[in-house]
Design a protein around this motif. Structure first.
Motif, PDB file in Angstrom:
ATOM      1  N   LEU A  59       1.071  -1.252   0.150  1.00 52.08           N
ATOM      2  CA  LEU A  59       0.157  -0.034   0.002  1.00 52.08           C
ATOM      3  C   LEU A  59       0.941   1.089   0.064  1.00 52.08           C
ATOM      4  N   ASN A 236     -10.311  -6.595   7.383  1.00 53.64           N
ATOM      5  CA  ASN A 236      -9.509  -5.825   8.275  1.00 53.64           C
ATOM      6  C   ASN A 236      -9.802  -5.921   9.630  1.00 53.64           C
ATOM      7  N   ALA A 277      -5.569  -5.112   7.549  1.00 53.46           N
ATOM      8  CA  ALA A 277      -5.114  -4.193   8.554  1.00 53.46           C
ATOM      9  C   ALA A 277      -5.352  -5.051   9.920  1.00 53.46           C
ATOM     10  N   LEU A 304       0.713   0.602   6.587  1.00 52.27           N
ATOM     11  CA  LEU A 304      -0.276   0.409   5.597  1.00 52.27           C
ATOM     12  C   LEU A 304      -0.614   1.775   5.058  1.00 52.27           C
ATOM     13  N   LEU A 305      -1.653   2.445   5.693  1.00 54.55           N
ATOM     14  CA  LEU A 305      -1.799   3.967   4.994  1.00 54.55           C
ATOM     15  C   LEU A 305      -1.286   4.989   6.173  1.00 54.55           C
ATOM     16  N   THR A 306      -1.628   5.028   7.218  1.00 53.17           N
ATOM     17  CA  THR A 306      -1.045   5.891   8.147  1.00 53.17           C
ATOM     18  C   THR A 306      -0.468   5.083   9.414  1.00 53.17           C
TER      19      THR A 306
END
Ligand code: SAM
Ligand code: DTB
Ligand code: SF4
Length: 331
Positions: A59, A236, A277, A304-306
């Motif tokens: 990601l 997730n 996640a 992951l993203l943040t």
């Protein structure tokens, strides 16, 4: 007592055109004795996949924070104070560099995520270039940009996008507890447009948001009853981020997470079910059970993203220990 298992043996289907599942049947799967559930899921997994191969998807957050939606789980929502720094969209060169690094580390899919309700025309022009360049590296491409209209799905198709990720997140009955700024139907409409444009669909949800078992079964029913069901199904486990409304919830029993993976595998036999996640907070033993339950894809890379994800060395060591290997290296 294992006789219950027999009721759920269903005829093998040739493709991902599903039978219709009702929520009660799915809830009954969740309630099977753990070993029966995993055995059934593993059988189905082996009918359709190499059980030791796992797909690796990396990601990248191409646009972070300041999102106008109020998703209760999400650290990027402007409604919450989760300490995420708002950043403008990454440059094409930064994205290509990250994709090359992911490819060198062994990822076969690269997913670009943006904290948008929906992309603007200008956003789309930039994303189209990113998709083209990442694809030119020989990687599978995925994007998750929020809601799309028909013109946008067509632009992404023309750019060569392989997958579009748009999660249902939860069951319609629980959805209003988590998000108020867009409807469930908006999500279904976007997924329908993605499908019609000929893109592969990646859609799943989050467990551990305080939903009850019927509601968890309801999410799986929504996904499994799509016709066809998604090719990729990310499951997730809620990552509880301080400053978000769901931060103080109790942890989901990890075995209930494993059960969700197994039920997704049984109801969507040919889908890539992604253990998504929440892996950083999960023991290796639980991850191993998820693979046994039919998970055959992970997010790969330390972010992951943040939020964090196990680093590449740790994941490689886990796969080695389990005698597993990246799908792309063996097939
Ligand atoms: N903004 C776009 C959207 O919502 O469709 C794309 C990015 S959004 C972050 C993608 C997905 O990440 C969400 O639908 C949700 O399923 C998942 N997600 C976000 N925050 C999460 C968290 N704290 N724990 C688990 N999953 C999360
Ligand atoms: C998905 O189902 N999970 C990913 C991806 N699709 C975009 C995102 C997980 C985000 C977890 C919280 C964060 O790192 O911000
Ligand atoms: Fe925005 Fe997506 Fe986060 Fe919802 S999940 S707040 S739409 S980034």
């Amino acid at each position: 007592m294992t006789t219950q298992t027999i009721e759920f043996v269903r005829p093998k289907k040739p493709s991902n055109t599903p039978q219709r599942w009702n929520v009660e049947d799915i809830e009954a799967l969740f309630k099977l004795p753990f070993a029966d559930l995993l055995y059934r899921a593993q059988q189905i997994h082996r009918e359709h996949f190499d059980p030791n191969a796992v797909q690796l998807s990396t990601l990248l957050s191409i646009k972070t924070g300041g999102c106008s939606e109020d998703c209760g789980y999400c650290p990027q929502s402007a409604f919450h104070n989760a300490g995420v720094e708002n950043r403008k969209m990454l440059d094409l060169a930064e994205v290509v560099k990250a994709a090359k690094a992911a490819q060198d580390a062994g990822a076969d899919r690269f997913c670009m995520g943006a904290a948008w309700r929906e992309p603007t025309e200008e956003d789309m022009a930039a994303v189209v270039e990113m998709v083209k360049e990442v694809r030119a590296l020989g990687m599978e491409t995925c994007a998750t940009l929020g809601m799309l209209n028909d013109e946008q799905t067509e632009q992404l198709r023309a750019a060569g996008l392989d997958y579009y990720n748009h999660n249902l997140d939860t069951t319609p009955e629980f959805y209003g507890n988590i998000i108020s700024t867009r409807d469930y139907q908006d999500r279904l409409d976007t997924l329908e447009r993605v499908r019609r444009a000929g893109l592969h669909v990646c859609s799943g949800g989050i467990v551990g948001m305080g939903e009850n078992l019927t509601q968890r079964a309801g999410l799986v029913a929504q996904l499994a009853n799509m016709n066809p069901y998604p090719e990729s199904v990310p499951i997730n486990n809620l990552v509880k981020v301080e400053g978000t409304p769901l931060a103080e919830l109790e942890d989901l029993d990890p075995l209930d997470f494993v059960r969700t993976i197994a039920v997704a595998r049984i109801t969507m036999p040919t889908a890539r079910v992604r253990l998504s996640a929440g892996r950083q907070q999960m023991s290796e033993a639980i991850q191993a059970l998820c693979f046994l339950a039919g998970a055959n894809s992970i997010f790969y890379g330390d972010q992951l993203l943040t939020t964090g994800n196990p680093d590449v060395e740790r994941d490689r060591a886990l796969l080695d220990k389990l005698g597993m290997y990246p799908f792309a290296e063996k097939h």
